[in-house]
Design a protein around this motif. Structure first.
Motif, PDB file in Angstrom:
ATOM      1  N   ASN A  53       0.863  -1.026   0.070  1.00  0.00           N
ATOM      2  CA  ASN A  53       0.023   0.121   0.171  1.00  0.00           C
ATOM      3  C   ASN A  53       0.949   1.187  -0.236  1.00  0.00           C
TER       4      ASN A  53
ATOM      5  N   THR B 189      -6.344   8.182  -1.203  1.00  0.00           N
ATOM      6  CA  THR B 189      -6.679   6.870  -0.462  1.00  0.00           C
ATOM      7  C   THR B 189      -8.043   6.934  -0.231  1.00  0.00           C
TER       8      THR B 189
ATOM      9  N   SER C 113      -7.244  -2.965  -2.206  1.00  0.00           N
ATOM     10  CA  SER C 113      -6.313  -3.666  -1.370  1.00  0.00           C
ATOM     11  C   SER C 113      -7.090  -4.871  -0.876  1.00  0.00           C
TER      12      SER C 113
END
Lengths: 114, 115
Positions: A100, B49, B97
């Motif tokens: 990430n 994000t 993710s």
């Protein structure tokens, strides 16, 4: 903060010749290292990654990369390239093993010639 | 491997209009998605994000009123480019993710051209 430098913006190479793509990074914290490949007009695909253990990591299509902590490098190599390896290759680092918050290098365009 | 899909893959719009790009995780739930922008022959720049059910976190220099991000479900995040101008033309890529490891999977990208 992290930064990634890919020294070569473009690498022309003949088919069946070896290729090396250089990647150096800097970081104030421990990072994990990744190589991604991007084919024309497509998203990125993970090629390989180094998280821990053996410093030499390999992909299923013949690429390998070696983590060198002292030189803060993660160069990518392939002993014999194919036309289909023509693509953009990105080196990236992340403070997390999952990858990430990636910081990417500028990319290296590999052009394989017949 | 896991699949992340973006739609549309290409969009052309007139200056001043708004464009929405969707990013879907097709076979897994993604609590976190990321949006990147890629200029021609350049690297990817992280824009923001996106966490499901909360406001997106934007990187420095990215206008949050210009690039609206919504992550309403665990499988969908959207990026809306509001009042688009030619300088917003770019390749926009999302990633999602997956799971506890948070392994990232990237979408195919969406090319926006603003006339």
């Amino acid at each position: 903060a992290q930064s990634v430098t890919q020294l070569d913006s473009q690498v022309p190479v003949f088919e069946e010749a070896p290729v090396e793509l250089r990647c150096n990074y800097s970081s104030s914290v421990s990072v994990y290292l990744f190589w991604y490949v991007q084919y024309p007009n497509q998203g990125l695909q993970l090629l390989l990654k180094y998280l821990s253990g053996s410093t030499l990591v390999k992909s299923i299509n013949g690429f390998e990369a070696e983590f060198n902590k002292s030189q803060t490098s993660f160069h990518l190599r392939k002993p014999s390239v194919h036309i289909s390896d023509t693509a953009e290759y990105f080196c990236a680092v992340s403070p997390g093993a999952a990858g990430n918050k990636l910081t990417f290098g500028g990319g290296t365009r590999v052009l394989v010639k017949p | 491997g896991a699949v992340v899909s973006q739609h549309p893959s290409r969009v052309i719009c007139k200056s001043g209009t708004s464009v929405k790009i969707e990013c879907r995780s097709l076979d897994f739930q993604a609590t976190t998605m990321f949006w990147y922008r890629q200029f021609p022959k350049q690297s990817l720049m992280l824009m923001a994000t996106s966490n499901e059910g909360s406001k997106a976190t934007y990187e420095q220099g990215v206008e949050k009123d210009k690039f609206l991000i919504n992550h309403a479900s665990l499988t969908l995040s959207t990026l809306t480019v509001t009042s688009a101008h030619p300088e917003d033309s770019s390749f926009y890529i999302c990633s999602a993710s997956r799971g506890r490891t948070g392994e990232l999977f990237f979408g195919e990208g969406s090319r926006l051209t603003v006339l």
